[in-house]
Scaffold this motif. Structure first.
Motif, PDB file in Angstrom:
ATOM      1  N   PHE A 158       0.925  -1.129   0.217  1.00 12.73           N
ATOM      2  CA  PHE A 158      -0.196  -0.140  -0.042  1.00 12.73           C
ATOM      3  C   PHE A 158       0.904   1.373  -0.058  1.00 12.73           C
ATOM      4  N   ARG A 159       0.889   2.161  -0.793  1.00 14.55           N
ATOM      5  CA  ARG A 159       1.685   3.118  -1.016  1.00 14.55           C
ATOM      6  C   ARG A 159       1.045   4.242  -0.379  1.00 14.55           C
ATOM      7  N   THR A 160       1.961   5.108   0.191  1.00 16.51           N
ATOM      8  CA  THR A 160       1.346   6.279   1.207  1.00 16.51           C
ATOM      9  C   THR A 160       0.882   7.416   0.362  1.00 16.51           C
ATOM     10  N   GLN A 161       0.557   8.419   0.953  1.00 20.97           N
ATOM     11  CA  GLN A 161      -0.022   9.534   0.190  1.00 20.97           C
ATOM     12  C   GLN A 161       1.055  10.385  -0.527  1.00 20.97           C
ATOM     13  N   SER A 162       0.690  10.613  -1.718  1.00 19.70           N
ATOM     14  CA  SER A 162       1.529  11.613  -2.728  1.00 19.70           C
ATOM     15  C   SER A 162       1.089  13.012  -2.401  1.00 19.70           C
ATOM     16  N   PRO A 163       2.179  13.920  -1.921  1.00 20.14           N
ATOM     17  CA  PRO A 163       1.797  15.465  -1.469  1.00 20.14           C
ATOM     18  C   PRO A 163       1.789  16.098  -2.762  1.00 20.14           C
ATOM     19  N   ARG A 164       0.800  17.173  -2.358  1.00 23.25           N
ATOM     20  CA  ARG A 164       0.481  18.353  -3.212  1.00 23.25           C
ATOM     21  C   ARG A 164       1.653  19.648  -2.947  1.00 23.25           C
ATOM     22  N   HIS A 165       1.821  20.437  -3.798  1.00 21.66           N
ATOM     23  CA  HIS A 165       2.409  21.664  -3.521  1.00 21.66           C
ATOM     24  C   HIS A 165       2.192  22.814  -3.905  1.00 21.66           C
ATOM     25  N   PHE A 166       0.928  23.135  -3.738  1.00 17.47           N
ATOM     26  CA  PHE A 166       0.127  24.418  -4.253  1.00 17.47           C
ATOM     27  C   PHE A 166       0.645  25.658  -3.015  1.00 17.47           C
ATOM     28  N   GLU A 167       0.980  26.581  -3.690  1.00 14.61           N
ATOM     29  CA  GLU A 167       1.261  27.972  -2.952  1.00 14.61           C
ATOM     30  C   GLU A 167       0.515  29.066  -3.312  1.00 14.61           C
ATOM     31  N   GLY A 168      -0.103  29.759  -2.458  1.00 17.11           N
ATOM     32  CA  GLY A 168      -0.955  30.956  -2.874  1.00 17.11           C
ATOM     33  C   GLY A 168      -2.133  30.576  -2.820  1.00 17.11           C
ATOM     34  N   GLY A 169      -2.722  29.277  -2.587  1.00 12.99           N
ATOM     35  CA  GLY A 169      -4.108  28.781  -2.665  1.00 12.99           C
ATOM     36  C   GLY A 169      -4.123  27.591  -3.330  1.00 12.99           C
ATOM     37  N   ASP A 170      -5.468  27.022  -3.416  1.00 13.22           N
ATOM     38  CA  ASP A 170      -5.623  25.684  -3.660  1.00 13.22           C
ATOM     39  C   ASP A 170      -5.526  25.698  -5.553  1.00 13.22           C
TER      40      ASP A 170
ATOM     41  N   ASN B 180      -2.436  23.559   9.137  1.00  6.34           N
ATOM     42  CA  ASN B 180      -3.660  23.138   8.531  1.00  6.34           C
ATOM     43  C   ASN B 180      -3.621  24.079   7.158  1.00  6.34           C
ATOM     44  N   GLY B 181      -2.544  23.725   6.511  1.00  6.85           N
ATOM     45  CA  GLY B 181      -2.445  24.455   5.164  1.00  6.85           C
ATOM     46  C   GLY B 181      -3.021  23.709   4.043  1.00  6.85           C
ATOM     47  N   THR B 182      -2.769  24.346   2.822  1.00  2.05           N
ATOM     48  CA  THR B 182      -3.516  23.886   1.788  1.00  2.05           C
ATOM     49  C   THR B 182      -3.250  22.406   1.391  1.00  2.05           C
ATOM     50  N   ASN B 183      -1.802  22.124   1.673  1.00  3.06           N
ATOM     51  CA  ASN B 183      -1.595  20.796   1.439  1.00  3.06           C
ATOM     52  C   ASN B 183      -1.391  19.862   2.459  1.00  3.06           C
ATOM     53  N   VAL B 184      -2.127  20.043   3.478  1.00  9.94           N
ATOM     54  CA  VAL B 184      -2.166  19.210   4.736  1.00  9.94           C
ATOM     55  C   VAL B 184      -2.686  17.763   4.194  1.00  9.94           C
ATOM     56  N   GLU B 185      -3.176  17.517   3.259  1.00  8.32           N
ATOM     57  CA  GLU B 185      -3.985  16.264   2.945  1.00  8.32           C
ATOM     58  C   GLU B 185      -3.245  15.024   3.229  1.00  8.32           C
ATOM     59  N   ALA B 186      -1.766  15.281   2.776  1.00 14.83           N
ATOM     60  CA  ALA B 186      -1.108  14.028   2.676  1.00 14.83           C
ATOM     61  C   ALA B 186      -0.792  13.400   4.009  1.00 14.83           C
ATOM     62  N   ARG B 187      -0.512  14.143   4.924  1.00 16.95           N
ATOM     63  CA  ARG B 187      -0.430  13.539   6.243  1.00 16.95           C
ATOM     64  C   ARG B 187      -1.655  13.259   7.107  1.00 16.95           C
ATOM     65  N   LEU B 188      -2.837  13.936   6.707  1.00 11.46           N
ATOM     66  CA  LEU B 188      -4.058  13.397   7.475  1.00 11.46           C
ATOM     67  C   LEU B 188      -4.336  12.090   6.573  1.00 11.46           C
ATOM     68  N   VAL B 189      -4.220  11.698   5.328  1.00 11.96           N
ATOM     69  CA  VAL B 189      -4.531  10.488   4.859  1.00 11.96           C
ATOM     70  C   VAL B 189      -3.759   9.380   5.236  1.00 11.96           C
ATOM     71  N   ASN B 190      -2.402   9.547   5.621  1.00  8.14           N
ATOM     72  CA  ASN B 190      -1.182   8.645   6.050  1.00  8.14           C
ATOM     73  C   ASN B 190      -1.800   8.118   7.344  1.00  8.14           C
ATOM     74  N   LYS B 191      -2.117   9.286   8.260  1.00  8.82           N
ATOM     75  CA  LYS B 191      -2.804   8.801   9.683  1.00  8.82           C
ATOM     76  C   LYS B 191      -3.864   7.555   9.735  1.00  8.82           C
TER      77      LYS B 191
END
Length: 423
Positions: free
Chosen positions: A309-321, A348-359
């Protein structure tokens, strides 16, 4: 009369010895101070890991075993092979690989740093992660079926592997196992790799209120998406019966309000054919899906099948989603401090999704027979490696990865783990 040798002067000898002792003491102090300084520039967590590693190595050597290295924790090192006179040898494959989706072909789209993206090599702190040899891989895994099951980020990884293998073995036939979105067999080795597209792993589709009413209708729900948490999506339900090696992922679509609007088109979860009541939020639904799908795969897989099972791939949006003008114009990897600013759950930034999913992933996978392919940390640094405006969309693509690019290192990690497991 011959001069006689004078007897040694005790006072002179004493001070000479003292000076030698003080000199050696100073040298030892300087060496100790330098060692402490070198250690102090490492993050505190890394110092602790190094200490634990030393203790583990000592313990393992006493027991006759060798400790496993954490490939996922390290740093990116710039390696300019062109400067060494080796031309474009740093490219595992080039932009002519036809399987590369146009939006990910950063060299073909002339992204400003496309050729720089591939010059960074991942170096774990406590070991080496070698670039895998495609010919050795093909030879070792003859008569093997490998399936990637997940969203478009798993397709990103699938294409990377295909293009790397295609460069050394061109006898390839298109062939799709049942439900697969795409697949290829390397004829000289009878090795098949395929990609099974699924956004949520579980079966889902549009839902509309029934005129006869029901539990959801009584709460005012009129439309949304129905997710059957205990039913696999048809695109991959036969994959465990066919493949010898499977790599799963899910995550991005679970935090996608643009696709699953919590008001206009909410996710509505069903189990055993009936609505889960009271209705649950997406993160709880994800836990239920993971529980059922992990159990299902373990029951259906063939004996000897290796599952990741591959962990989450992070996004890198700056200045908004992505839909708020966010961009990714970096020209080199992030620093450790910048990584924390991007991805810390507390921020709680734009790209916080990766670590949330991994939990959720780590909790669900605990105690299972799945091997975790942890690509998150190594990928968090690479804000420079997305298609950005070269992706051809109306917005910056700061989610998928340039090919060639970071997902090549994911495959190095995957194959290193696979070799360790098989050996």
């Amino acid at each position: 009369m011959a001069a006689r040798d004078h007897p040694p002067n005790k006072t002179t000898s004493y001070f000479s010895s003292s000076r030698s002792f003080i000199f050696l003491l100073c040298l030892a102090s300087l060496f100790l101070a330098f060692s402490l300084f070198k250690t102090s520039i490492l993050p505190a967590a890394k110092q602790q890991q190094l200490q634990q590693s030393t203790e583990t190595t000592t313990s393992d050597s006493e027991g006759g075993a060798s400790g496993a290295c954490d490939f996922s924790d390290g740093r990116w090192i710039y390696h300019d092979s062109q400067a060494e006179g080796s031309g474009s040898s740093h490219l595992r494959y080039d932009e002519t690989c036809k399987e590369i989706f146009k939006g990910w072909n950063c060299i073909g789209s002339k992204k400003f740093n496309a050729l720089e993206v591939v010059k960074w090599r991942w170096k774990p702190y406590l070991c080496e992660l070698p670039q895998f040899d495609p010919l050795l891989f093909l030879d070792r895994f003859k008569n093997t079926n490998i399936g990637f099951v997940g969203d478009s980020l798993n397709r990103n990884m699938f294409v990377s592997l295909f293009c790397t293998l295609k460069r050394v073995s061109s006898e390839v036939k298109k062939w799709r196992p049942a439900g697969a979105d795409r697949g290829f067999t390397f004829l000289n080795y009878n090795l098949t790799i395929s990609y099974h597209r699924t956004n949520l792993l579980a079966r889902y589709g549009r839902w509309a209120a029934n005129t006869n009413g029901g539990a959801l209708e009584s709460l005012g729900y009129k439309e949304g998406y129905r997710i059957d948490v205990d039913v696999p999506e048809g695109t991959w339900e036969e994959a465990p019966n066919f493949h010898d090696i499977l790599i799963f992922n899910t995550g991005h679509w679970w935090w996608a309000p643009s696709k699953f609007d919590p008001v206009k088109s909410p996710l509505l979860f069903f189990e055993k054919g009936t609505p889960v009541m009271p209705p649950i939020p997406p993160d709880v639904g994800l836990d239920m899906v993971l529980k059922h799908m992990i159990s299902l795969v373990q029951k259906r897989k063939q004996p000897g099948t290796t599952i990741f099972f591959r962990t989450q791939s992070p996004r890198h949006f700056e200045g908004g989603d992505w839909d708020q003008g966010g961009s990714c114009q970096r020209s080199k990897p992030l620093s450790p401090q910048e990584v924390e600013e991007f991805f810390s759950i507390e921020n709680n930034g734009t790209n916080v999704e990766a670590r949330l999913v991994n939990k959720h992933l780590f909790k669900a996978l605990k105690g299972s027979s799945f091997h975790i392919l942890d690509i998150t940390r190594m990928s968090e640094y690479r804000a420079d490696a997305h298609p950005s405006t070269a992706g051809g969309k109306k917005h910056d693509d700061c989610m998928h990865w340039c090919l060639p690019g970071v997902t090549d290192s994911w495959n190095d990690l995957f194959i290193a783990h696979l070799n360790n497991i098989k050996s």
